[in-house]
Design an enzyme around this catalytic site. Structure first.
Site, short mmCIF file in Angstrom:
data_model
loop_
_atom_site.label_atom_id
_atom_site.label_comp_id
_atom_site.label_asym_id
_atom_site.label_seq_id
_atom_site.Cartn_x
_atom_site.Cartn_y
_atom_site.Cartn_z
N LYS A 249 -27.59 15.54 11.33
CA LYS A 249 -28.24 14.38 11.74
C LYS A 249 -28.93 14.87 13.00
CE LYS A 249 -27.70 9.65 12.91
NZ LYS A 249 -26.89 8.75 13.39
O1 G3P Z 1 -27.02 4.44 13.59
C1 G3P Z 1 -27.98 4.26 14.70
C2 G3P Z 1 -27.11 3.25 15.46
O2 G3P Z 1 -25.89 3.65 15.81
C3 G3P Z 1 -27.94 2.62 16.53
O3 G3P Z 1 -27.17 1.21 16.57
O4 G3P Z 1 -26.73 -0.74 17.58
O5 G3P Z 1 -26.94 1.19 18.98
O6 G3P Z 1 -28.92 0.24 18.10
P1 G3P Z 1 -27.34 0.32 17.86
#
Ligand code: G3P
Length: 219
Positions: free
Chosen positions: A87
């Site tokens: 990633k």
């Molecule tokens: O896959 C990316 C994700 O983990 C981000 O999620 O909820 O931190 O915006 P969030």
């Protein structure tokens, strides 16, 4: 559409896997930190633990921000297990690293994508997955699902093979909307995956079936 779980928590990964619908896992440095996984060795062990639970792609993110560092880290990660996907952030160095890995047959997930232009560069460089962050766009009053739909349209129009992996999914309705938008994958918290099961008529219906069965059987 494939379902990935967006966590580094092994119990949650096991629970989602036992449901029988899990196709993979995405992690990021924040999710690893949340599980208190510190140091390169512990991170590697943790990625292996995840790969041993789920038979599907597992995104492992590099920490380096320069091209050489990304390549070094990515090569180490890719060696860990056949299901590891490297990633990489959608920066100039990240796009260059996507291209480097694509030329060597190493699968990548280009992350932190917030625009069609970024998604275009990721696809041109040969990313396996591109990760538009739905929830974080919604957080700033933009439309995260619309970005997913736009990227899907562009990729289909031009025949790019990169899979659109809707990330930063916050709730069940995001999953349904990303399904409508044509996302290839949604990576979701466990709560959003379990939310797909919920319907009050299912609960009421089951209660009635069991009550009727108990009545006629004298239970
Ligand atoms: O896959 C990316 C994700 O983990 C981000 O999620 O909820 O931190 O915006 P969030």
């Amino acid at each position: 559409m494939k379902f990935f779980i967006d966590t580094a928590n092994l119990d949650q990964i096991r629970e989602a896997n036992e449901m029988g619908v899990l196709d993979g896992v995405t992690t990021n440095p924040s999710l690893m930190a949340k599980e208190n996984i510190k140091g390169d060795e512990a991170c590697r062990r943790h990625y292996l633990d995840i790969c041993n639970i789920v038979d599907g792609d597992v995104s492992a993110e590099v920490i380096a921000t320069d091209f050489e560092g990304m390549v070094r880290e990515g090569e180490e990660l890719a060696k860990l297990h056949k299901n590891i996907v490297v990633k990489l952030p959608c920066t100039a160095a990240g796009i260059r690293a996507v291209k480097y890995f694509a030329e060597r047959g190493v699968r990548t997930n280009c992350t932190l994508v917030f625009s069609v232009g970024q998604a275009l560069l990721a696809a041109k460089a040969g990313a396996t997955y591109v990760s538009p962050f739905v929830g974080r766009l919604d957080d700033i009053s933009e439309d995260g699902v619309e970005l997913v739909a736009h990227i899907v349209r562009v990729y289909r129009t031009y025949g790019y093979k990169t899979q659109v992996l809707a990330a930063s999914i916050r709730h069940t309705n995001h999953i349904i909307k990303c399904l409508d938008a044509g996302a290839d994958v949604a990576t979701c918290p466990l709560s959003a995956i379990k939310g797909l099961l919920k319907h009050p008529l299912t609960d009421i219906g089951l209660e009635k079936f069991l009550a009727d069965h108990a009545k006629v059987n004298g239970l």
